[in-house]
Design an enzyme around this catalytic site. Structure first.
Site, PDB file in Angstrom:
ATOM      1  N   LYS A  44      -5.304  -5.075   7.606  1.00 23.85           N
ATOM      2  CA  LYS A  44      -4.805  -3.778   8.081  1.00 23.85           C
ATOM      3  C   LYS A  44      -5.819  -3.174   9.045  1.00 23.85           C
ATOM      4  O   LYS A  44      -6.984  -3.014   8.717  1.00 23.85           O
ATOM      5  CB  LYS A  44      -4.586  -2.833   6.908  1.00 23.85           C
ATOM      6  CG  LYS A  44      -4.031  -1.470   7.338  1.00 23.85           C
ATOM      7  CD  LYS A  44      -3.682  -0.618   6.145  1.00 23.85           C
ATOM      8  CE  LYS A  44      -4.828   0.192   5.612  1.00 23.85           C
ATOM      9  NZ  LYS A  44      -5.272   1.281   6.515  1.00 23.85           N
ATOM     10  N   ASP A  71      -1.773  -0.028  11.332  1.00 24.29           N
ATOM     11  CA  ASP A  71      -1.552   1.201  10.551  1.00 24.29           C
ATOM     12  C   ASP A  71      -1.881   2.414  11.421  1.00 24.29           C
ATOM     13  O   ASP A  71      -2.892   3.070  11.221  1.00 24.29           O
ATOM     14  CB  ASP A  71      -2.436   1.136   9.297  1.00 24.29           C
ATOM     15  CG  ASP A  71      -2.327   2.372   8.418  1.00 24.29           C
ATOM     16  OD1 ASP A  71      -1.336   3.101   8.517  1.00 24.29           O
ATOM     17  OD2 ASP A  71      -3.265   2.595   7.621  1.00 24.29           O
ATOM     18  N   LYS A  73       0.660   4.789  12.069  1.00 28.67           N
ATOM     19  CA  LYS A  73       1.536   5.888  11.606  1.00 28.67           C
ATOM     20  C   LYS A  73       2.135   6.682  12.757  1.00 28.67           C
ATOM     21  O   LYS A  73       1.952   7.900  12.862  1.00 28.67           O
ATOM     22  CB  LYS A  73       0.756   6.838  10.689  1.00 28.67           C
ATOM     23  CG  LYS A  73       0.104   6.172   9.488  1.00 28.67           C
ATOM     24  CD  LYS A  73      -0.644   7.196   8.642  1.00 28.67           C
ATOM     25  CE  LYS A  73      -1.326   6.574   7.445  1.00 28.67           C
ATOM     26  NZ  LYS A  73      -2.480   5.706   7.804  1.00 28.67           N
ATOM     27  N   ASP A  76       6.319  10.826  16.695  1.00 24.39           N
ATOM     28  CA  ASP A  76       6.487  11.523  17.972  1.00 24.39           C
ATOM     29  C   ASP A  76       7.987  11.509  18.282  1.00 24.39           C
ATOM     30  O   ASP A  76       8.798  11.112  17.436  1.00 24.39           O
ATOM     31  CB  ASP A  76       5.668  10.801  19.056  1.00 24.39           C
ATOM     32  CG  ASP A  76       5.195  11.739  20.162  1.00 24.39           C
ATOM     33  OD1 ASP A  76       6.031  12.529  20.667  1.00 24.39           O
ATOM     34  OD2 ASP A  76       4.012  11.687  20.529  1.00 24.39           O
ATOM     35  N   THR A 135      -0.625  10.737   0.411  1.00 24.82           N
ATOM     36  CA  THR A 135      -1.062  10.989  -0.967  1.00 24.82           C
ATOM     37  C   THR A 135      -2.117  12.086  -1.036  1.00 24.82           C
ATOM     38  O   THR A 135      -2.449  12.568  -2.116  1.00 24.82           O
ATOM     39  CB  THR A 135      -1.608   9.708  -1.623  1.00 24.82           C
ATOM     40  OG1 THR A 135      -2.518   9.097  -0.717  1.00 24.82           O
ATOM     41  CG2 THR A 135      -0.494   8.747  -1.943  1.00 24.82           C
ATOM     42  N   ARG A 228     -12.358  -1.206   0.127  1.00 21.95           N
ATOM     43  CA  ARG A 228     -13.738  -1.335  -0.336  1.00 21.95           C
ATOM     44  C   ARG A 228     -13.964  -2.285  -1.506  1.00 21.95           C
ATOM     45  O   ARG A 228     -15.025  -2.923  -1.553  1.00 21.95           O
ATOM     46  CB  ARG A 228     -14.298   0.063  -0.609  1.00 21.95           C
ATOM     47  CG  ARG A 228     -14.536   0.827   0.692  1.00 21.95           C
ATOM     48  CD  ARG A 228     -14.611   2.309   0.502  1.00 21.95           C
ATOM     49  NE  ARG A 228     -13.297   2.881   0.178  1.00 21.95           N
ATOM     50  CZ  ARG A 228     -13.093   4.169  -0.025  1.00 21.95           C
ATOM     51  NH1 ARG A 228     -14.098   5.022   0.045  1.00 21.95           N
ATOM     52  NH2 ARG A 228     -11.878   4.618  -0.299  1.00 21.95           N
TER      53      ARG A 228
HETATM   54  O1  C5P Z   1     -11.156   1.184   0.516  1.00 28.12           O
HETATM   55  P1  C5P Z   1      -9.810   1.490  -0.054  1.00 28.12           P
HETATM   56  O2  C5P Z   1      -9.266   0.408  -0.950  1.00 28.12           O
HETATM   57  O3  C5P Z   1      -9.727   2.865  -0.676  1.00 28.12           O
HETATM   58  O4  C5P Z   1      -8.864   1.504   1.245  1.00 28.12           O
HETATM   59  C1  C5P Z   1      -7.526   1.926   1.181  1.00 28.12           C
HETATM   60  C2  C5P Z   1      -6.912   1.910   2.539  1.00 28.12           C
HETATM   61  O5  C5P Z   1      -5.575   2.408   2.452  1.00 28.12           O
HETATM   62  C3  C5P Z   1      -7.620   2.780   3.561  1.00 28.12           C
HETATM   63  O6  C5P Z   1      -7.458   2.167   4.842  1.00 28.12           O
HETATM   64  C4  C5P Z   1      -6.859   4.074   3.510  1.00 28.12           C
HETATM   65  O7  C5P Z   1      -6.919   4.779   4.721  1.00 28.12           O
HETATM   66  C5  C5P Z   1      -5.447   3.569   3.247  1.00 28.12           C
HETATM   67  N1  C5P Z   1      -4.579   4.552   2.616  1.00 28.12           N
HETATM   68  C6  C5P Z   1      -4.874   5.159   1.406  1.00 28.12           C
HETATM   69  N2  C5P Z   1      -4.018   6.064   0.863  1.00 28.12           N
HETATM   70  C7  C5P Z   1      -2.890   6.372   1.497  1.00 28.12           C
HETATM   71  C8  C5P Z   1      -2.557   5.777   2.698  1.00 28.12           C
HETATM   72  C9  C5P Z   1      -3.436   4.859   3.229  1.00 28.12           C
HETATM   73  O8  C5P Z   1      -5.893   4.865   0.806  1.00 28.12           O
HETATM   74  N3  C5P Z   1      -2.063   7.220   0.930  1.00 28.12           N
END
Ligand code: C5P
Length: 250
Positions: A44, A71, A73, A76, A135, A228
């Site tokens: 992603k 990603d 999003k 527009d 979220t 992460r």
């Molecule tokens: O590092 P981590 O597992 O938290 O990464 C989650 C990924 O999903 C990040 O790129 C974050 O921006 C994305 N994301 C999220 N929650 C959302 C939408 C996208 O954590 N509601």
């Protein structure tokens, strides 16, 4: 109108892990992709890397045969979103997303642009999915912008709007997955971030409403976006393999 019936067949045998390449430079992204290639379903690329590195990193991964979920999003007017989706289709992305709150005409324009440009190029169209409710927004924050529905109800409502516009699925929190799965059916893709626990270990960070990988899939997730717990691990490939093992995907 019915959803696209080929969607599920396209993803049925895939590894369900999409790794969030939330890094600042193309060099870091390339190092991670090289370490993880073949051990995960795709990568992603979001605002941070795309804003810093531009489309070249997308093209480079696509040239390696990687599946890229762009990603960005898009949100527009329909004509502008259609142009952006056509440009992403030309880059060869595997999946992209738009905001469902952009409305039916915008969602339909995104779908049509993906289908039309890919037909012109003779390639498989990208999967087009929608963001429902971020979220980070709770009931009070929704109320501030004039949405009186509860976050879960609003997410299901927007998922149904996306499905009616023939999008392939949505991004949703693991807590929303079961309700969306029930409302939108088995063919609809549900992509869930917020994966923690089980084999997805990570230090303390900003994710709050989380779910372990196997639980998210049991609740109906089609793909897990994991950042992460994989990218911050000493051995990212081993971390991805542990999660895949928990999912029974090798
Ligand atoms: O590092 P981590 O597992 O938290 O990464 C989650 C990924 O999903 C990040 O790129 C974050 O921006 C994305 N994301 C999220 N929650 C959302 C939408 C996208 O954590 N509601």
């Amino acid at each position: 109108m019915l959803p696209r019936m080929d969607t599920e067949a396209r993803v049925a045998h895939m590894n369900k892990i999409l790794v969030a390449l939330d890094v600042a430079t193309p060099a870091e992204a390339t190092t991670l992709a090289t370490a993880l290639r073949g051990a995960v379903g795709g990568f992603k690329i979001g605002y941070q890397l795309f804003t810093a590195a531009g489309p070249d990193i997308v093209r480079a991964l696509v040239a390696h045969g990687d599946r890229v979920f762009l990603d960005l999003k898009f949100h527009d007017i329909p004509n502008t979103v259609a142009g952006a989706v056509a440009a992403a289709t030309e880059m060869g992305v595997w999946m992209l997303n738009v905001h469902a709150a952009g409305g039916t005409a915008m969602l339909q324009a995104a779908r049509q642009a993906a289908d039309r440009r890919s037909a012109e190029l003779g390639v498989t169209p990208p999967l087009v999915i929608a963001v429902t409710v971020l979220t980070s927004l709770d009931a009070a924050a929704l109320d501030d912008v004039g949405v009186s529905a509860a976050p879960l109800d609003q997410a299901v409502r927007l998922a149904q709007l996306a499905r009616a516009a023939r999008l392939d699925g949505v991004v949703a929190s693991p807590q929303e997955t079961a309700a969306i799965r029930q409302a939108c059916g088995e063919e609809f893709l549900i992509v869930t971030p917020g994966i923690r626990g089980g084999s997805a270990a990570s230090g303390p960070d900003d994710q709050k409403r989380t779910m372990a990988p196997a639980d998210a899939v049991a609740a109906g997730s089609s793909f897990l976006v994991v950042g992460r717990p994989i990218t911050g691990a000493k051995d990212p490939r081993a971390a991805a393999a542990r999660i895949s093992g928990e999912l029974g995907a090798g």
